[in-house]
Design a protein around this motif. Structure first.
Motif, mmCIF file in Angstrom:
data_model
loop_
_atom_site.group_PDB
_atom_site.id
_atom_site.type_symbol
_atom_site.label_atom_id
_atom_site.label_comp_id
_atom_site.label_asym_id
_atom_site.label_seq_id
_atom_site.Cartn_x
_atom_site.Cartn_y
_atom_site.Cartn_z
ATOM 1 N N ASP A 139 48.016 45.458 38.854
ATOM 2 C CA ASP A 139 48.486 44.450 39.812
ATOM 3 C C ASP A 139 49.123 43.313 39.031
ATOM 4 O O ASP A 139 48.759 43.070 37.875
ATOM 5 C CB ASP A 139 47.337 43.886 40.648
ATOM 6 N N GLU A 154 48.766 40.109 39.694
ATOM 7 C CA GLU A 154 47.696 39.132 39.521
ATOM 8 C C GLU A 154 46.482 39.575 40.348
ATOM 9 O O GLU A 154 46.569 40.506 41.130
ATOM 10 C CB GLU A 154 48.144 37.737 39.994
ATOM 11 N N THR A 155 45.378 38.905 40.167
ATOM 12 C CA THR A 155 44.091 39.116 40.843
ATOM 13 C C THR A 155 43.430 40.435 40.456
ATOM 14 O O THR A 155 44.091 41.365 39.983
ATOM 15 C CB THR A 155 44.171 39.059 42.391
ATOM 16 N N ASP A 156 42.120 40.505 40.709
ATOM 17 C CA ASP A 156 41.375 41.741 40.486
ATOM 18 C C ASP A 156 40.771 42.217 41.802
ATOM 19 O O ASP A 156 39.755 42.903 41.828
ATOM 20 C CB ASP A 156 40.288 41.540 39.434
ATOM 21 N N GLN A 203 40.694 46.472 35.464
ATOM 22 C CA GLN A 203 41.915 45.840 35.960
ATOM 23 C C GLN A 203 42.951 45.688 34.850
ATOM 24 O O GLN A 203 42.625 45.363 33.710
ATOM 25 C CB GLN A 203 41.576 44.450 36.515
ATOM 26 N N ASN A 258 46.297 43.404 34.652
ATOM 27 C CA ASN A 258 47.206 42.420 35.251
ATOM 28 C C ASN A 258 48.494 42.368 34.437
ATOM 29 O O ASN A 258 48.475 42.166 33.224
ATOM 30 C CB ASN A 258 46.569 41.031 35.303
ATOM 31 N N THR A 259 49.621 42.563 35.097
ATOM 32 C CA THR A 259 50.909 42.623 34.402
ATOM 33 C C THR A 259 51.608 41.273 34.335
ATOM 34 O O THR A 259 52.596 41.126 33.623
ATOM 35 C CB THR A 259 51.847 43.617 35.095
ATOM 36 N N HIS A 260 51.122 40.307 35.112
ATOM 37 C CA HIS A 260 51.662 38.942 35.088
ATOM 38 C C HIS A 260 53.183 38.923 35.291
ATOM 39 O O HIS A 260 53.940 38.379 34.485
ATOM 40 C CB HIS A 260 51.288 38.236 33.783
#
Length: 222
Positions: free
Chosen positions: A69, A71-73, A88, A90-92
């Motif tokens: 994602d 952001e967020t988990d 998780q 996160n690709t930012h």
């Protein structure tokens, strides 16, 4: 400038393919079947994976998931409720996962050994364009299409559907209220990827899940 951009992209994809090949060898040696799940946002990919993880656990199978994602988990925490190990990524802001991200998140995954898994699911970032170019070392790429999205998605995004090994139609319980034309959807999928295996499923009702789980079991024996 255009030539430079093309050369840079080729270099990035070449590096990714080399890393993906290494991951594939690693997965094969460990005896784990790895699947890359790709769809647009809102397709119900997480709900489908959640149901899959729960069903597999009920059948005594060991599965884990890497969740991509921006952001967020939120999705990772939701999937962890199934009892499966989940991590998780996160690709930012990056609109896809790549082999390097997958490799990094396999390291130091406490309590998880690839050799102890039957299945590893990689839930890609919701996007029907960028993920088609990035090999993650998976053996099976699965594209998901929900009945709420319409029947023409395969024609609009042929690159991803053409690169997939299996297709899953989700939320089939809503087909009637959505006016979803099943025959048109199947025709469009097969026009882009002739002969692809298609599963019609509902994470809510469990429709189509037995067929999907049988397919997973068959693929592990190959």
């Amino acid at each position: 400038m255009t030539t430079r951009i093309v050369e840079l992209r080729r270099g990035i994809l070449k590096k990714n393919d080399e890393l993906a090949a290494g991951l594939r060898d690693r997965f094969t040696s460990a005896g784990v079947l790895v699947l890359n799940l790709v769809s647009s946002p809102g397709t119900g990919k997480t709900a489908f994976l959640e149901r899959t993880l729960c069903e597999l656990r009920g059948r005594g199978k060991h599965a884990a998931a890497l969740v991509g994602d921006l952001e967020t988990d939120n999705d990772a925490r939701r999937l962890a409720a199934s009892g499966a190990p989940v991590r998780q990524i996160n690709t930012h802001g990056i609109c896809h996962l790549d082999a390097e991200m997958v490799g990094k998140h396999l390291e130091g995954w406490e309590g998880v050994a690839l050799a102890g898994l039957d299945y590893l699911f990689i839930e890609n970032v919701g996007n029907l364009v960028c993920p088609s170019s990035y090999d993650l070392g998976e053996r099976i790429r699965v594209v998901l299409l929900s009945v709420t999205e319409g029947e023409d998605k395969p024609l609009k995004y042929p690159g991803l559907f053409n690169s997939a090994d299996a297709a899953v139609i989700t939320k089939i319980d809503l087909a009637g209220p959505c006016g979803f034309d099943r025959e048109v959807a199947l025709r469009n999928i097969n026009e882009v990827r002739p002969g692809i295996r298609v599963f019609e499923t509902s994470a809510k009702t469990g429709a189509g899940m037995d067929e999907w789980l049988t397919y997973l079991a068959e693929q592990r024996t190959r």
